[in-house]
Write an enzyme that holds these catalytic residues in place. Structure first.
Site, mmCIF file in Angstrom:
data_model
loop_
_atom_site.group_PDB
_atom_site.id
_atom_site.type_symbol
_atom_site.label_atom_id
_atom_site.label_comp_id
_atom_site.label_asym_id
_atom_site.label_seq_id
_atom_site.Cartn_x
_atom_site.Cartn_y
_atom_site.Cartn_z
ATOM 1 N N ASP A 102 0.853 -1.185 0.000
ATOM 2 C CA ASP A 102 0.000 0.000 0.000
ATOM 3 C C ASP A 102 0.895 1.245 0.000
ATOM 4 O OD1 ASP A 102 -2.949 1.061 0.456
ATOM 5 O OD2 ASP A 102 -1.752 2.033 2.005
ATOM 6 N N HIS A 317 -7.049 -6.228 -1.008
ATOM 7 C CA HIS A 317 -6.029 -5.205 -0.811
ATOM 8 C C HIS A 317 -4.963 -5.566 0.217
ATOM 9 C CE1 HIS A 317 -4.303 -1.241 -0.961
ATOM 10 N NE2 HIS A 317 -4.445 -1.095 0.343
#
Length: 344
Positions: A102, A317
């Site tokens: 991320d 994610h």
């Protein structure tokens, strides 16, 4: 040999950072994303240490147990890369392999671009190499996705901060489930948008059941690390987003530079990032992955020494948490390609 996971604090680049470390050997720095901490790498420490690496994961500035500077402008990519380089030196090492997830990925990609003398290889999870600013600026995302796009929403001082700090465990529960491949609310990856008149967490209803990769203990561990900051629990983390525009301005001189060290990209095919477009409004990341080996692919242009991307089916994610075994295999294979297969 250091077999146990250890915790301590270090002072680097003007901030006090909490770090977790395990193992001995060549240094691998694990850089977490938003809104996480060292704990997001809990499944990687043992595997990498057993393979003969010194594994260190900091809580990056503004996060969890680390110091949270009050000035919003203290969270630019130049500060964040500076923290990484200073940490390598504080640990007594000359160079390191960087692995970022991320927001940690833009830090890792940018550090590799700016300081190849310190970064001998780089891996990014979820976020592909986007240079020079690391993220598409809000002035562009407003046009692409509208005013309710989550990164635009985060620009409002104090708004998302208060929403997420109101009930920290519930915030982590909703976000970790809602952005995962096990999210029950949508079938295909899509940009994360805040519902009109509501907050981001309202787009992720509370889940009565947790996916198999996430436990109540995991949620409480995150919450307990953030709670000491009180109402500012997430402010440092949001301040990273409030510097995206500034990052693109500060790093303008690096346009055209490439990442000239061995590189790896790992992403889940249900990660919302695969639905996002590049800074020029070009094809979504998912389309680029489907043509990853083709000439002229932007990722290959930016990182010419990048291996074929690893795409994890069904993964959302939270890459290294949702698919720890696959991520560990990909990282160990990548490291073996650099250092050889011998373990210590």
């Amino acid at each position: 040999m250091q077999n146990a996971l250890m915790h301590r604090f270090v002072d680097v680049n003007g901030v006090r950072l909490h770090i977790a470390e395990q193992g001995e050997g060549p240094l691998v720095l694990l850089l977490h994303g938003w809104p996480e901490s060292w704990y997001s790498w809990r499944h990687q420490f043992g595997a990498l240490a057993a393979a003969g690496y010194r594994v260190v994961a900091p809580d990056q500035r503004g996060y969890a147990r680390s110091e949270q500077p009050s000035d919003v402008a203290s969270y630019t990519l130049l500060h964040l890369v500076g923290d990484v380089i200073a940490l390598i030196e504080e640990l007594g090492e000359e160079r390191a392999v960087l692995v970022g997830h991320d927001w940690g990925a833009p830090v890792a990609w940018t550090a590799a671009m700016m300081r190849p003398d310190k970064v001998r290889a780089v891996a990014g999870l979820s976020i592909p190499p986007i240079l020079p600013g690391g993220m598409v600026p809000p002035s562009t995302t407003r046009t692409l996705y509208g005013e309710n796009f989550y990164q635009v929403y985060f620009q409002q001082p104090g708004v998302a901060d208060a929403e997420f700090a109101k009930d920290i465990p519930e915030s982590f529960r909703r976000l970790l489930v809602g952005a995962s491949g096990d999210n029950p609310y949508f079938d295909e990856p899509r940009p994360l948008v805040v519902p009109d008149g509501l907050g981001l967490l309202d787009a992720m209803p509370s889940s009565p059941e947790l996916p198999v990769w996430l436990t109540e203990e995991d949620i409480l561990t995150y919450a307990e690390d953030f709670a000491p900051h009180g109402e500012q629990a997430f402010t440092g983390a949001f301040n990273w987003y409030r510097n995206i525009e500034r990052n693109n301005e500060l790093l303008a001189a690096f346009r055209g530079r490439t990442i000239d060290v061995p590189a790896l990209y790992v992403v889940g095919d249900r990660d919302m990032v695969t639905s996002l477009r590049g800074p020029d409004g070009g094809p979504p990341v998912g389309d680029l992955l489907r043509g990853a080996a083709g000439p002229g692919n932007p990722m290959s242009t930016i990182a010419p020494h990048m291996r074929a991307p690893v795409v994890l089916p069904g993964c959302g994610h939270w890459t290294q948490q949702e698919r720890p075994a696959e991520v560990n295999t990909a990282l160990l294979d990548f490291l073996a390609g650099i250092d050889g297969p011998a373990s210590r």
